[in-house]
Design an enzyme around this catalytic site. Sequence first.
Site, mmCIF file in Angstrom:
data_model
loop_
_atom_site.group_PDB
_atom_site.id
_atom_site.type_symbol
_atom_site.label_atom_id
_atom_site.label_comp_id
_atom_site.label_asym_id
_atom_site.label_seq_id
_atom_site.Cartn_x
_atom_site.Cartn_y
_atom_site.Cartn_z
ATOM 1 N N HIS A 88 55.235 38.253 42.821
ATOM 2 C CA HIS A 88 55.753 37.976 43.781
ATOM 3 C C HIS A 88 57.336 37.794 43.934
ATOM 4 C CE1 HIS A 88 56.967 33.914 42.445
ATOM 5 N NE2 HIS A 88 55.703 34.210 41.899
ATOM 6 N N CYS A 118 54.532 32.709 38.043
ATOM 7 C CA CYS A 118 53.894 33.908 37.554
ATOM 8 C C CYS A 118 54.940 34.995 37.211
ATOM 9 C CB CYS A 118 52.797 34.501 38.414
ATOM 10 S SG CYS A 118 51.222 33.312 38.500
#
Length: 238
Positions: free
Chosen positions: A176, A192
Amino acid sequence: MIRPILTLTLALLMGACAAVPYAEPPVAEAPAEPPLPPDILARYRALQDGDEIIPAVPLENLSARNVRQEVDYWTDHPPGTIIVDPHDRFLYLVEPGNRALRYGVAVGEAGFQFTGEARIPYQRDWPRWTPTPNMIANRPDYAEYAGGVPGGIDNPLGARALYLHRDGRDTLYRIHGTPQPWTVGTAVSSGCIRLYNQDIIDLAARVRSGTRVVVLGPDERGLGTVPPEATRNTGVLD
């Protein structure tokens, strides 16, 4: 060449990945390296995406190491595969002819808990972020976001999120964007795999439903970055 990866540690135990909401940037310092060429800087200028205006990445948060660029990359995986090397903090989009498009990334705690293969069934523009109960238990200050944070320029997931599934299940592992460009190229406390917003928009435009993702483990750090014949005698990378 990249050997088959047999293990997958789901981020489910950690909770969904996300950056720390609204973290303050460190005190900016002048860049220590030569200035980047204008064509590179143009990739990270301010841009409008839908109703949102993405700020330019500050010069102090850009480096020759972390900007998007084509590099040599040797792998048996076919073009279109995404290979994430969290321990080297790079993401590669495999291209033909032993080449890849390389992106600098920030890697959060959840990003180190996942290895193996997955698929991207879908992506979202300006995704909504909602902390899981586990995240709130570990970080009580996240309780104020329990109802979710709407997509937007301050959302921890940034301009795009690519959702990784395996065997039909959401791994809660995400690739992302980030509103915190100073984190790219570093290991961070949460999240992440984060890219500059300008880079996640570029990557998302190249990804199709079903794209295969390979996340390397710590013993595979740097795999693919040198020709196979250079490591044939040693068997491992330093």
